[in-house]
Design an enzyme around this catalytic site. Structure first.
Site: not given
Ligand code: UDP
Length: 325
Positions: A24, A70, A157, A200
């Site tokens: 992305f 990589v 990560y 995400r």
């Molecule tokens: N989240 C959510 N529902 C979903 C997917 C994600 O409530 O279906 C929430 C997740 O618990 C986190 C935030 O959205 O608090 C961001 O999640 P993401 O997977 O985008 O990435 P992060 O910032 O956690 O790396």
């Protein structure tokens, strides 16, 4: 997007390696660098990146795609600039492939730093707000050490990104390699992976809303993130490459506007005109409660701050999803 044309002089003719270039952020960065006149080699093993993201660049005379990992790739040549973005960014994805995640930010990065050392290249490392873990200081400045569980589910990560930062700084201090580190906060926009299993939060909520399905908010939805539109993220990376003020420096790259996940869900329902209802699901393990950058250092050193407001960026992203899904 910020007008980056003044950097053409810097990038014109430069040979630049972008690892994770089919991902992305990587693919948007490749677009900007080709546009600025650079010759780009995009390295990606397509484990989370997609050819669709770069196919429009394949016929440009200044773009080459190499399908390789990589961690095991042998460059056999030098570059003026190396950008290391290859990694598995989605929590559900990296938690299911922790070893691969650790290797790209350790062995993969080590190889690139050695290459940079031999050839006198600039190396920009795409790090993450996750190095702060569940931060106790909000907005979080670069000087905050982080609160991270070294053996937690997310550690593959966040600890590997922390190791990556330490390795960059070691090469800077011991071998004088010109390293630059960007701590990138949640970036969003067109081309985000729509694979339902690993999507995400932004693409997931948009897809759910467009299909009038329930919007799955994990936990109470009061956890926050700071969402940066992709063109703002890429502008910061380009400026970090072009400005010597960030040699051996780390900068937060994120939007200082903090948004709760519940608020995000409500905004997306409104902007899509969806009939979706919000449902509260199990909280995700080790989910950081708040995430918001202090970006004073980026303003001071490269004169950068995000320009695109959340609603505007969501509109562009929703438009793209409507066409593509
Ligand atoms: N989240 C959510 N529902 C979903 C997917 C994600 O409530 O279906 C929430 C997740 O618990 C986190 C935030 O959205 O608090 C961001 O999640 P993401 O997977 O985008 O990435 P992060 O910032 O956690 O790396």
């Amino acid at each position: 997007m910020l007008d980056l044309s003044s950097f053409k002089g810097f990038f014109g003719g430069h040979r630049i390696l972008v690892t994770g270039g089919a991902g992305f952020i990587g693919s948007w960065l490749c677009d900007a660098l080709v546009e600025l006149g650079a010759k780009v080699v995009c390295l990606d093993n397509l484990s989370s990146g997609r050819v669709d993201n770069i196919k429009h660049l394949l016929n440009s005379g200044r773009f080459e795609f190499v399908n390789a990992d990589v961690s095991s790739w042998c460059a056999g040549e030098g570059f003026d600039v190396i950008v290391h973005g290859a990694s598995i960014p989605s929590p559900e994805d990296y938690m299911s492939r922790p070893v691969e995640t650790l290797l790209s930010n350790s062995i993969g990065l080590l190889k690139l730093l050695e290459n940079a050392r031999e050839n006198g290249s600039i190396l920009l490392y795409m790090s993450t707000s996750e190095v702060y873990g569940d931060a106790a200081i909000i907005p979080t400045p670069e000087t905050y050490y982080g609160y991270v569980n070294p053996i937690g589910l997310r550690s593959c990560y966040d600890e590997s990104k922390r190791f990556g930062e330490a390795l960059c700084m070691a090469y800077f201090r011991q071998y004088n390699v010109d390293v630059r580190i960007a701590r990138i906060f949640n970036s969003y926009g067109p081309r985000l992976d729509v694979n339902a299993r690993y999507a995400r939060v932004v693409p997931r909520f948009i897809l759910q809303a467009l299909r009038n399905e329930p919007i799955t908010v994990h936990g109470d939805g009061r956890q926050t993130r700071s969402f940066t539109y992709i063109t703002d993220t890429v502008a910061a990376l380009v400026m970090m490459l072009a400005k010597d003020t960030v040699r051996g420096e780390v900068l937060n790259v994120g939007n200082p506007k903090e948004t709760s996940i519940l608020e995000l869900a409500e905004k997306i329902i409104k902007l899509t005109g969806s009939s979706s209802k919000i449902v509260f699901t199990e909280p995700r393990p080790d989910d950081p409660r708040r995430r918001c950058p202090d970006i004073r250092r980026a303003k001071e050193l490269i004169g950068w701050e995000p320009k695109v407001q959340l609603e505007e960026g969501l509109k562009y992203t929703i438009e793209w999803f409507r066409k593509c899904v």
